[in-house]
Scaffold this motif. Structure first.
Motif, mmCIF file in Angstrom:
data_model
loop_
_atom_site.group_PDB
_atom_site.id
_atom_site.type_symbol
_atom_site.label_atom_id
_atom_site.label_comp_id
_atom_site.label_asym_id
_atom_site.label_seq_id
_atom_site.Cartn_x
_atom_site.Cartn_y
_atom_site.Cartn_z
ATOM 1 N N THR A 437 0.807 -1.216 0.000
ATOM 2 C CA THR A 437 0.000 0.000 0.000
ATOM 3 C C THR A 437 0.839 1.265 0.000
ATOM 4 O OG1 THR A 437 -1.700 -1.181 1.265
ATOM 5 C CG2 THR A 437 -1.867 1.223 1.189
ATOM 6 N N LEU A 438 1.891 1.288 0.828
ATOM 7 C CA LEU A 438 2.683 2.502 0.999
ATOM 8 C C LEU A 438 4.104 2.362 0.458
ATOM 9 C CD1 LEU A 438 1.599 3.428 4.649
ATOM 10 C CD2 LEU A 438 0.596 4.200 2.495
ATOM 11 N N ASP A 439 4.409 1.208 -0.111
ATOM 12 C CA ASP A 439 5.756 0.931 -0.631
ATOM 13 C C ASP A 439 6.814 1.112 0.462
ATOM 14 O OD1 ASP A 439 7.467 0.094 -2.654
ATOM 15 O OD2 ASP A 439 7.970 2.157 -3.249
ATOM 16 N N LEU A 440 6.445 0.719 1.684
ATOM 17 C CA LEU A 440 7.368 0.764 2.814
ATOM 18 C C LEU A 440 7.964 -0.625 3.021
ATOM 19 C CD1 LEU A 440 5.409 2.952 5.408
ATOM 20 C CD2 LEU A 440 7.358 3.634 4.008
ATOM 21 N N HIS A 441 9.258 -0.715 2.912
ATOM 22 C CA HIS A 441 9.937 -2.000 3.020
ATOM 23 C C HIS A 441 10.777 -2.028 4.301
ATOM 24 C CE1 HIS A 441 9.154 -3.184 -1.251
ATOM 25 N NE2 HIS A 441 9.050 -1.857 -1.360
ATOM 26 N N LEU A 442 10.781 -3.176 4.954
ATOM 27 C CA LEU A 442 11.578 -3.327 6.163
ATOM 28 C C LEU A 442 13.030 -3.591 5.809
ATOM 29 C CD1 LEU A 442 9.255 -5.552 8.387
ATOM 30 C CD2 LEU A 442 9.655 -3.109 8.586
ATOM 31 N N ASP A 443 13.912 -2.787 6.355
ATOM 32 C CA ASP A 443 15.340 -3.009 6.204
ATOM 33 C C ASP A 443 15.805 -3.827 7.408
ATOM 34 O OD1 ASP A 443 18.028 -2.650 5.206
ATOM 35 O OD2 ASP A 443 18.294 -1.222 6.849
ATOM 36 N N ILE A 444 16.086 -5.083 7.179
ATOM 37 C CA ILE A 444 16.351 -6.020 8.271
ATOM 38 C C ILE A 444 17.537 -5.577 9.125
ATOM 39 C CG2 ILE A 444 16.936 -8.391 8.865
ATOM 40 C CD1 ILE A 444 14.077 -7.954 7.868
ATOM 41 N N GLU A 445 18.567 -5.059 8.487
ATOM 42 C CA GLU A 445 19.746 -4.635 9.246
ATOM 43 C C GLU A 445 19.406 -3.501 10.212
ATOM 44 O OE1 GLU A 445 24.256 -2.868 8.447
ATOM 45 O OE2 GLU A 445 23.164 -3.903 6.832
ATOM 46 N N SER A 446 18.666 -2.496 9.728
ATOM 47 C CA SER A 446 18.301 -1.368 10.588
ATOM 48 C C SER A 446 17.288 -1.788 11.649
ATOM 49 C CB SER A 446 17.737 -0.223 9.752
ATOM 50 O OG SER A 446 16.547 -0.605 9.092
ATOM 51 N N TYR A 448 17.171 -4.755 13.204
ATOM 52 C CA TYR A 448 17.892 -5.395 14.303
ATOM 53 C C TYR A 448 18.640 -4.366 15.142
ATOM 54 C CZ TYR A 448 16.907 -10.254 13.134
ATOM 55 O OH TYR A 448 16.282 -11.461 12.942
ATOM 56 N N GLU A 449 19.123 -3.322 14.492
ATOM 57 C CA GLU A 449 19.790 -2.255 15.229
ATOM 58 C C GLU A 449 18.807 -1.532 16.134
ATOM 59 O OE1 GLU A 449 22.390 1.840 14.428
ATOM 60 O OE2 GLU A 449 21.720 0.596 12.747
ATOM 61 N N MET A 450 17.605 -1.222 15.603
ATOM 62 C CA MET A 450 16.595 -0.545 16.405
ATOM 63 C C MET A 450 16.107 -1.450 17.535
ATOM 64 S SD MET A 450 13.019 1.335 15.231
ATOM 65 C CE MET A 450 13.894 2.500 14.187
ATOM 66 N N ARG A 451 15.986 -2.717 17.239
ATOM 67 C CA ARG A 451 15.535 -3.680 18.259
ATOM 68 C C ARG A 451 16.544 -3.766 19.403
ATOM 69 N NH1 ARG A 451 14.890 -10.109 18.053
ATOM 70 N NH2 ARG A 451 12.985 -10.356 19.267
ATOM 71 N N ASN A 452 17.815 -3.830 19.065
ATOM 72 C CA ASN A 452 18.841 -3.870 20.105
ATOM 73 C C ASN A 452 18.865 -2.578 20.913
ATOM 74 O OD1 ASN A 452 19.771 -6.456 19.493
ATOM 75 N ND2 ASN A 452 21.200 -5.704 17.933
ATOM 76 N N ASN A 453 18.629 -1.456 20.243
ATOM 77 C CA ASN A 453 18.610 -0.164 20.939
ATOM 78 C C ASN A 453 17.401 -0.008 21.851
ATOM 79 O OD1 ASN A 453 20.996 0.646 19.759
ATOM 80 N ND2 ASN A 453 20.002 1.734 18.076
ATOM 81 N N SER A 454 16.352 -0.793 21.593
ATOM 82 C CA SER A 454 15.139 -0.707 22.410
ATOM 83 C C SER A 454 15.195 -1.606 23.634
ATOM 84 C CB SER A 454 13.910 -1.069 21.557
ATOM 85 O OG SER A 454 13.739 -0.145 20.510
ATOM 86 N N LYS A 455 16.225 -2.443 23.714
ATOM 87 C CA LYS A 455 16.402 -3.260 24.906
ATOM 88 C C LYS A 455 16.914 -2.379 26.043
ATOM 89 C CE LYS A 455 17.637 -7.593 22.537
ATOM 90 N NZ LYS A 455 18.700 -8.611 22.363
ATOM 91 N N LEU A 456 16.410 -2.630 27.227
ATOM 92 C CA LEU A 456 16.904 -1.899 28.388
ATOM 93 C C LEU A 456 18.136 -2.604 28.937
ATOM 94 C CD1 LEU A 456 13.597 -1.027 30.296
ATOM 95 C CD2 LEU A 456 15.027 0.488 28.927
ATOM 96 N N VAL A 457 19.106 -1.808 29.349
ATOM 97 C CA VAL A 457 20.310 -2.372 29.951
ATOM 98 C C VAL A 457 19.946 -2.931 31.310
ATOM 99 C CG1 VAL A 457 22.623 -1.891 30.795
ATOM 100 C CG2 VAL A 457 21.782 -0.768 28.716
ATOM 101 N N GLU A 458 20.209 -4.195 31.524
ATOM 102 C CA GLU A 458 19.863 -4.833 32.789
ATOM 103 C C GLU A 458 20.992 -4.608 33.786
ATOM 104 O OE1 GLU A 458 18.104 -9.044 34.532
ATOM 105 O OE2 GLU A 458 18.425 -8.752 32.396
#
Length: 599
Positions: A437-446, A448-458
């Motif tokens: 619909t919006l021609d928005l594609h997931l960039d897998i590398e970015s 995983y980077e965003m996912r790691n950045n969203s983890k809280l430091v334990e």
């Protein structure tokens, strides 16, 4: 979906709002969609590989993740804050959520978000949970700004019978708690999450696109049921969670999976009507999970629902709109901010005398937020409070040690690996819809980077009780939560200047409280009186038989240092005022005084 152009030739936003007990998703169209979720660790974009939430994750990766979002610690408090833009303690809706048999609601003097939006031309619909008052008709959704309502009015409901059971003074009250507007729905069947999703989808499909839309979908999932059965996921969600070892956690995961599928279906419906491009989607939690109640997990955050710890109040949150550059927003955001933020996005004026702050520029343009502090919670019934200012958070009062630990480690056990995250994400309905619909594609590398950045430091590994701070009447707890989100390292004695200042600010907010009376069940609410249906039972005009309680004592003793701090502030303020007064008098003052002396 597109709305009619305004006088400037611009299109006003439509709002679709989906709310889930695990998370609230708000869509503004512009559409606003709000979903309500539960535990911090119960969405996979925060790094968990246990429960997969691919549709929610796609929204997060393509939008703004609100990393420091605060809701409240209980459902009624969070919902009243969202709808009014005010701290619950000003409304008397703080602390324990409203009972089904209790004569209480958001005061009718308050204007709610749907009413503001309806005055801007929006069609307003609520699908799902209400839980901010039903004892009197004027508390009900269709009296507070919603054009239509389809759902349940109290905190929970059975997922298949739509009944609610509540103990009232030793008597079991039970009956149907499901309505279309003001009429009970008696001919419905199916799993609650699925029938609410179907209604939301149909409202989108039937909507007149020349008008803006506010659709608020507030799912029960993954809250426990309101009957005698607690966790009731759809059967078709169990196989995909077979890797989870803990039986109850697996059932909980099934509820989360059904919620995630609902998000995907609603996004697809918006795309089908060509509404998605002009939609704002906000996804937020109403409060943290109760590890011993519904088997949600807040790790690595501390505490459970109904406590002042981060695990109860710091919640899952994201905002999506086609114009937002994907990012992780680290600025403080509070549930009261949604009312002014969404009104701003919709082109409306911001009401005065609210606690919320317009953060639309923060979300869309990356502007610095005007919010530097937030009252996280006040609970006068249980006797505790929490306040954040900048990097620091203060907790005072009598907090249950049992709910103040780091529960949930045993819930994380798995029997075998789950499905590969990347595959699940790319196969999700939201991912396919955004691509087509919006021609928005997931960039897998970015991603995983965003996912790691969203983890809280334990910063803590489940410390023993004696190693972490528990507040008392003599001493509270202070944490630098920007660096220590797990609230492991107490700085009370090391940062006494900060303690004194924050204690004083929190004391001031405590005195502004509208005290919460003890929950009181009314025998007239018994559904058996009305053919086993939970109806409103109190006439609107009946006076509330409830004298206003005095504000209870602040749950922290005044220390000598704090008294000295107050004295110093007042003396310095007095000195500054005298200095300014003399300065402003200028030459006339010098001339007048000079005349008194003969040099």
């Amino acid at each position: 979906m597109y709305s009619a152009p305004d006088e400037k030739g611009e299109q006003s936003p439509r709002i679709v709002s989906f709310c889930f007990e695990f998370g609230t998703l708000t869509v503004l169209i512009y559409i606003k969609t709000v979903f309500i979720l539960k535990g911090w660790d119960d969405v996979s974009f925060h790094g968990s590989d246990q429960i997969m939430t691919p549709n929610i994750d796609v929204l997060a990766y393509q939008g703004a993740i609100l990393q420091q979002y605060y809701s409240d610690t209980q459902g009624t408090a969070a919902r009243s804050a969202l709808f009014t833009g005010k701290y619950p303690m000003r409304l008397g809706t703080q602390s324990d959520s409203i009972l089904a048999s209790e004569d209480r609601g958001i005061p009718v003097s308050e204007r709610l978000l749907p009413k503001y939006l309806r005055e801007l031309g929006y069609h307003t619909h609520l699908v799902g949970k209400w839980h901010v008052g039903k004892s009197r008709e004027h508390y009900l959704p269709t009296y507070r700004g919603f054009d239509t309502f389809y759902g349940f009015l109290d905190g929970s409901v059975d997922y298949y019978t739509y009944n609610l059971v509540e103990n009232c003074n030793g008597t079991s009250f039970f009956g149907l708690n499901f309505y279309e507007n003001l009429a009970p729905v008696e001919d419905q069947s199916g799993h609650l999450t699925e029938i609410l999703t179907d209604r939301a989808v149909n409202l989108i499909r039937d909507h007149d696109k020349s008008k803006p839309l506010y659709l608020h979908v507030s799912h029960a999932a993954p809250h426990t049921g309101g009957g005698l059965v607690s966790l009731q996921p759809p059967v078709n969600t169990l196989a995909e969670n077979s890797h989870i070892a803990h039986t109850a956690r697996r059932m909980y995961a099934g509820l989360v999976a059904s919620l995630d599928k609902s998000v995907g279906h609603i996004i697809a419906a918006l795309a089908e009507r060509e509404m998605l491009k002009n939609t704002i989607i906000v996804f937020v939690s109403d409060n943290g999970a109760g590890a011993t109640e519904n088997f949600g997990c807040n790790l690595p955050l501390r505490g459970e629902k109904s406590t002042p710890w981060e695990g109860a109040a710091r919640s899952v949150a994201l905002v999506w709109h086609a114009s937002i550059t994907p990012n992780r927003n680290d600025q403080i955001f509070h549930v009261t901010d949604w009312l002014p933020t969404l009104l701003s996005a919709a082109g409306g004026g911001i009401p005065k005398n609210i606690d919320g702050i317009d953060q639309w520029g923060t979300i869309v343009k990356g502007e610095v937020s005007k919010r530097d502090s937030v009252l996280i919670t006040i609970d006068d019934l249980n006797g505790w409070a929490a306040f954040r200012e900048g990097d620091y958070k203060i907790v005072v009062g009598n907090v249950s040690k049992e709910k103040s630990k780091y529960p949930g480690k045993e819930l994380k056990a798995v029997r075998h690996g789950s499905f590969p995250y990347e595959n699940v994400l790319l196969a999700s309905e939201a991912c396919l819809v955004f691509k087509e619909t919006l021609d928005l594609h997931l960039d897998i590398e970015s991603i995983y980077e965003m996912r790691n950045n969203s983890k809280l430091v334990e910063t803590v590994n489940h410390l023993p009780d004696e190693a972490v701070c528990f507040p008392t009447l003599a001493k509270g707890c202070l944490f630098k939560v920007s660096e220590d989100p797990t609230e492991a390292f107490d700085l009370w004695h090391a940062k006494m200047d900060i303690v004194r200042r924050m204690s004083l600010r929190l004391r001031g907010l405590w005195t502004e409280m509208n005290p919460r009376p003890l929950p009181k069940a009314d025998p007239r609410a018994n559904p058996s009186i009305q053919n086993y249906v939970w109806f409103s039972w109190v006439p609107n005009e009946e006076e509330i038989d409830e004298p206003r309680k005095p504000v209870p004592p602040f749950p922290l003793q005044v220390s000598r240092d704090e008294l000295q701090y107050v004295v110093d502030i007042n003396l310095n303020s007095f000195k500054d005022k005298i200095h300014e007064y003399i300065k402003n008098m200028g030459e006339s003052f010098v001339t007048s005084v000079g005349g008194l002396f003969n040099f």
